[in-house]
Design a protein around this motif. Structure first.
Motif, PDB file in Angstrom:
ATOM      1  N   MET A  94      25.555 -62.683   7.787  1.00  0.00           N
ATOM      2  CA  MET A  94      25.786 -61.275   8.117  1.00  0.00           C
ATOM      3  C   MET A  94      25.563 -61.064   9.612  1.00  0.00           C
ATOM      4  O   MET A  94      24.436 -61.181  10.101  1.00  0.00           O
ATOM      5  CB  MET A  94      24.817 -60.384   7.317  1.00  0.00           C
ATOM      6  CG  MET A  94      24.956 -58.900   7.636  1.00  0.00           C
ATOM      7  SD  MET A  94      23.947 -57.865   6.542  1.00  0.00           S
ATOM      8  CE  MET A  94      22.302 -58.355   7.014  1.00  0.00           C
ATOM      9  N   ASP A  95      26.620 -60.804  10.337  1.00  0.00           N
ATOM     10  CA  ASP A  95      26.544 -60.541  11.773  1.00  0.00           C
ATOM     11  C   ASP A  95      27.063 -59.144  12.066  1.00  0.00           C
ATOM     12  O   ASP A  95      27.766 -58.538  11.250  1.00  0.00           O
ATOM     13  CB  ASP A  95      27.368 -61.568  12.562  1.00  0.00           C
ATOM     14  CG  ASP A  95      26.838 -62.984  12.385  1.00  0.00           C
ATOM     15  OD1 ASP A  95      25.630 -63.120  12.159  1.00  0.00           O
ATOM     16  OD2 ASP A  95      27.642 -63.930  12.481  1.00  0.00           O
TER      17      ASP A  95
ATOM     18  N   GLY B 119      20.400 -51.649   8.894  1.00  0.00           N
ATOM     19  CA  GLY B 119      19.017 -51.876   9.271  1.00  0.00           C
ATOM     20  C   GLY B 119      18.783 -52.177  10.730  1.00  0.00           C
ATOM     21  O   GLY B 119      17.628 -52.268  11.171  1.00  0.00           O
ATOM     22  N   LEU B 120      19.836 -52.343  11.512  1.00  0.00           N
ATOM     23  CA  LEU B 120      19.696 -52.603  12.953  1.00  0.00           C
ATOM     24  C   LEU B 120      19.058 -51.384  13.627  1.00  0.00           C
ATOM     25  O   LEU B 120      19.521 -50.260  13.456  1.00  0.00           O
ATOM     26  CB  LEU B 120      21.066 -52.888  13.566  1.00  0.00           C
ATOM     27  CG  LEU B 120      21.097 -53.188  15.071  1.00  0.00           C
ATOM     28  CD1 LEU B 120      20.442 -54.539  15.370  1.00  0.00           C
ATOM     29  CD2 LEU B 120      22.537 -53.164  15.596  1.00  0.00           C
TER      30      LEU B 120
ATOM     31  N   SER C  50      23.057 -61.663  15.270  1.00  0.00           N
ATOM     32  CA  SER C  50      23.100 -62.449  14.037  1.00  0.00           C
ATOM     33  C   SER C  50      21.830 -62.158  13.239  1.00  0.00           C
ATOM     34  O   SER C  50      20.783 -61.837  13.815  1.00  0.00           O
ATOM     35  CB  SER C  50      23.204 -63.943  14.337  1.00  0.00           C
ATOM     36  OG  SER C  50      22.067 -64.393  15.070  1.00  0.00           O
ATOM     37  N   PHE C  51      21.928 -62.248  11.928  1.00  0.00           N
ATOM     38  CA  PHE C  51      20.789 -61.967  11.062  1.00  0.00           C
ATOM     39  C   PHE C  51      20.164 -63.280  10.641  1.00  0.00           C
ATOM     40  O   PHE C  51      20.772 -64.076   9.921  1.00  0.00           O
ATOM     41  CB  PHE C  51      21.246 -61.164   9.841  1.00  0.00           C
ATOM     42  CG  PHE C  51      20.127 -60.493   9.115  1.00  0.00           C
ATOM     43  CD1 PHE C  51      19.475 -59.399   9.673  1.00  0.00           C
ATOM     44  CD2 PHE C  51      19.704 -60.957   7.870  1.00  0.00           C
ATOM     45  CE1 PHE C  51      18.438 -58.766   8.998  1.00  0.00           C
ATOM     46  CE2 PHE C  51      18.674 -60.327   7.195  1.00  0.00           C
ATOM     47  CZ  PHE C  51      18.032 -59.234   7.762  1.00  0.00           C
TER      48      PHE C  51
ATOM     49  N   GLU D  62      22.516 -62.326  20.278  1.00  0.00           N
ATOM     50  CA  GLU D  62      23.237 -63.562  20.600  1.00  0.00           C
ATOM     51  C   GLU D  62      23.574 -63.629  22.089  1.00  0.00           C
ATOM     52  O   GLU D  62      23.432 -64.661  22.731  1.00  0.00           O
ATOM     53  CB  GLU D  62      24.510 -63.669  19.753  1.00  0.00           C
ATOM     54  CG  GLU D  62      24.245 -63.876  18.276  1.00  0.00           C
ATOM     55  CD  GLU D  62      23.519 -65.186  17.998  1.00  0.00           C
ATOM     56  OE1 GLU D  62      23.941 -66.235  18.527  1.00  0.00           O
ATOM     57  OE2 GLU D  62      22.496 -65.157  17.278  1.00  0.00           O
ATOM     58  N   GLN D  63      24.052 -62.519  22.638  1.00  0.00           N
ATOM     59  CA  GLN D  63      24.356 -62.429  24.063  1.00  0.00           C
ATOM     60  C   GLN D  63      24.527 -60.960  24.426  1.00  0.00           C
ATOM     61  O   GLN D  63      24.565 -60.095  23.550  1.00  0.00           O
ATOM     62  CB  GLN D  63      25.615 -63.221  24.434  1.00  0.00           C
ATOM     63  CG  GLN D  63      26.903 -62.662  23.819  1.00  0.00           C
ATOM     64  CD  GLN D  63      28.103 -63.505  24.168  1.00  0.00           C
ATOM     65  OE1 GLN D  63      28.180 -64.650  23.780  1.00  0.00           O
ATOM     66  NE2 GLN D  63      29.024 -62.924  24.908  1.00  0.00           N
TER      67      GLN D  63
END
Length: 523
Positions: A1-2, A142-143, A268-269, A277-278
């Protein structure tokens, strides 16, 4: 999950809604109505977006001035538009205070989003005046994104004291450090964004100072010394900046809605947590191909129509020539427009010495028939006036500071000192004086360029005391004119200069262009 987060930043919009130049009514690529199209496109393409305004949004155009002066009982058109665009937050900028605290408070109350400024404090309780220092936005997956808002603390050096009398401004760097530490200890989040209405005090590559380290801009120090910040959104300097600085992704999107800032952050999770990631930042420029959002314009159409009628009101006529063909030449020798503005200031203040600037290179001057449009095209700031008592030495020091505006090229011809152009144009920090006679020889070393300084045809007494009228920004030491800071204030004229200029015409109907050539620049 991303997932991918998109942060969109506007800053220093300065009340620009319609994509027009109010001096000419020509269309330009700027303003909310154009930026809105890009914002909508980005939101349609991405599921996780954060839209932030970084400050200086409710002031700056004839429309916002006319609203503040004549229509303030109605809902602020800027806020209506920001609500329509679903901003997540706005930061308090220094120009938010220009129309007074009552109008600002009503604007904040009418907003469907929080206004953040951790260091704009209620002076009686030493807590954030605008209720929230930060917000945390949680998405459906959830982010969690933390956003801390901070404002340049240099505001008391510029602003009308009556507009900020309920507030005090804590050091922006120290406040950022304090609240970043608080967030790290007390909140759960996956990314920390600091949105700072301020800029950078050093060259981003070399680290060399680019201005006097007054604290007005502290972005470089924030990046260098405060750990834990992922993204630093900036403004105030009207620059376009992207990149990385000491591990922080930085962004500054220019001014007047000529561009939109964008930060892209894929996550990324992993092991139950979101991992960055960046991070990349970019500027999306408003171009001819960007359509105007006409539905957005409808929200401000009534305000715009009334503003245009006000701008076209005839208020007087000029006998002679006050037009400007070359702004650089205006700064080399006395000009009727500058002499006129100084005369208006001296008339309003009842003193014999005045200074003012040609604020920007697009000033057209005054043609024979003068309207309010001409006034606001030449005097673009909501300045008021102060009379301060200063010494002859202070005047000489100020003139030496003015003389640094010039450098000589390889052909010994005068040019604008690059420090007055980069990183931000500062033509407004070169003053021209009336009521004294002076000469600046820019072939001489910096600090020794005042070769003539007289008052009433006699050499000025450097130890003597003189009452001088100037705008409130300069009287507070703005523009690194430290010799004016904290000097006795003899009188304050709280009427905006645009009103003073208009009233001068309305009372006299006819104004004669004169030029007594009391000063010049030689080389």
């Amino acid at each position: 999950m991303d997932c991918e987060l998109i942060i969109l930043e506007t800053s220093d919009i300065h009340g620009t809604i319609f994509p027009i130049n109010y001096g000419t009514n020509q269309e330009i690529n700027a303003g909310f109505a154009k930026i809105a199209t890009i914002i909508s496109q980005e939101k349609q393409k991405h599921d996780h977006t954060l839209l932030i305004d970084n400050g200086d949004v409710i002031q700056g155009t004839p429309l916002t001035y006319h609203y503040a002066k004549f229509l303030y009982d109605k809902k602020n058109p800027i806020i209506r538009i920001m609500n329509e665009l679903h901003y997540d937050a706005a930061i308090i900028g220094n120009h938010e205070f220009n129309y007074g605290l009552e109008l600002l408070n009503r604007s904040v109350d009418a907003s469907n989003f929080p206004w953040l400024s951790a260091n704009s404090l209620n002076q009686h309780r030493a807590e954030p005046y605008f209720s929230k220092p930060y917000l945390i936005k949680e998405f459906e997956n959830g982010l969690r994104i933390a956003v801390l808002g901070v404002t340049t603390h240099y505001i008391p050096n510029w602003e009308n004291p009556n507009h900020i009398k309920a507030l005090e401004f804590a050091d922006a760097f120290e406040t950022t450090k304090k609240w970043v530490d608080y967030l790290q200890k007390n909140e759960q989040y996956d990314l920390l964004v600091v949105s700072y209405h301020g800029g950078f005090e050093r060259d981003l590559v070399t680290g060399e100072p680019t201005e006097s380290l007054t604290g007005e801009n502290q972005g470089y120090r924030i990046c260098q010394e405060i750990d834990g910040i992922d993204v630093l959104l900036t403004g105030h300097q009207h620059r376009r900046l992207t990149g990385e600085l000491h591990g922080k992704t930085i962004l500054q999107p220019g001014f007047n809605g000529q561009a939109l800032g964008k930060v892209t952050i894929p996550f990324s999770f992993q092991n139950g947590n979101w991992q960055v990631e960046q991070k990349t930042s970019e500027i999306i420029e408003v171009t001819d191909s960007i359509a105007t959002d006409n539905n957005l314009l409808k929200l401000a159409a009534d305000f715009e129509n009334q503003t245009q009628e006000w701008l076209d009101q005839p208020i007087g006529e000029i006998v002679g020539d006050m037009t400007i063909s070359d702004p650089f030449e205006v700064r080399l020798k006395d000009h009727p427009l500058i002499e006129f503005i100084n005369q208006v200031q001296m008339d309003a203040a009842g003193v014999a010495i005045s200074n003012t600037a040609l604020f920007h290179n697009e000033s057209p001057g005054f043609s024979s028939n003068v309207t309010m449009r001409d006034i606001v095209s030449n005097y673009i700031y909501p300045n008021t006036l102060k009379v301060i008592r200063i010494s002859g030495q202070d005047i000489k020091d100020a003139l030496e500071k003015c003389a640094t505006y010039f450098v000589l090229d390889e052909n010994k011809k005068p040019q604008v000192n690059p420090s007055f152009v980069e990183p931000k144009p500062q033509h407004y920090n070169y003053d021209m004086w009336e009521g004294i006679e002076y000469e600046l020889n820019i072939a001489k070393p910096v600090g020794y360029r005042v070769v003539k300084l007289n008052f009433k045809s006699q050499p000025m007494d450097l130890s003597g005391q003189y009452e001088v009228v100037m705008n409130n920004y300069r009287a507070g030491g703005g523009g690194d004119y430290e010799m004016f800071k904290d000097k006795p204030v003899i009188k304050e004229i709280q009427t905006d200069m645009t009103e003073l200029l208009a009233d001068y015409f309305l009372k006299r109907k006819t104004v004669y262009a004169t030029c007594n050539e009391n000063w010049k620049v030689t080389y």
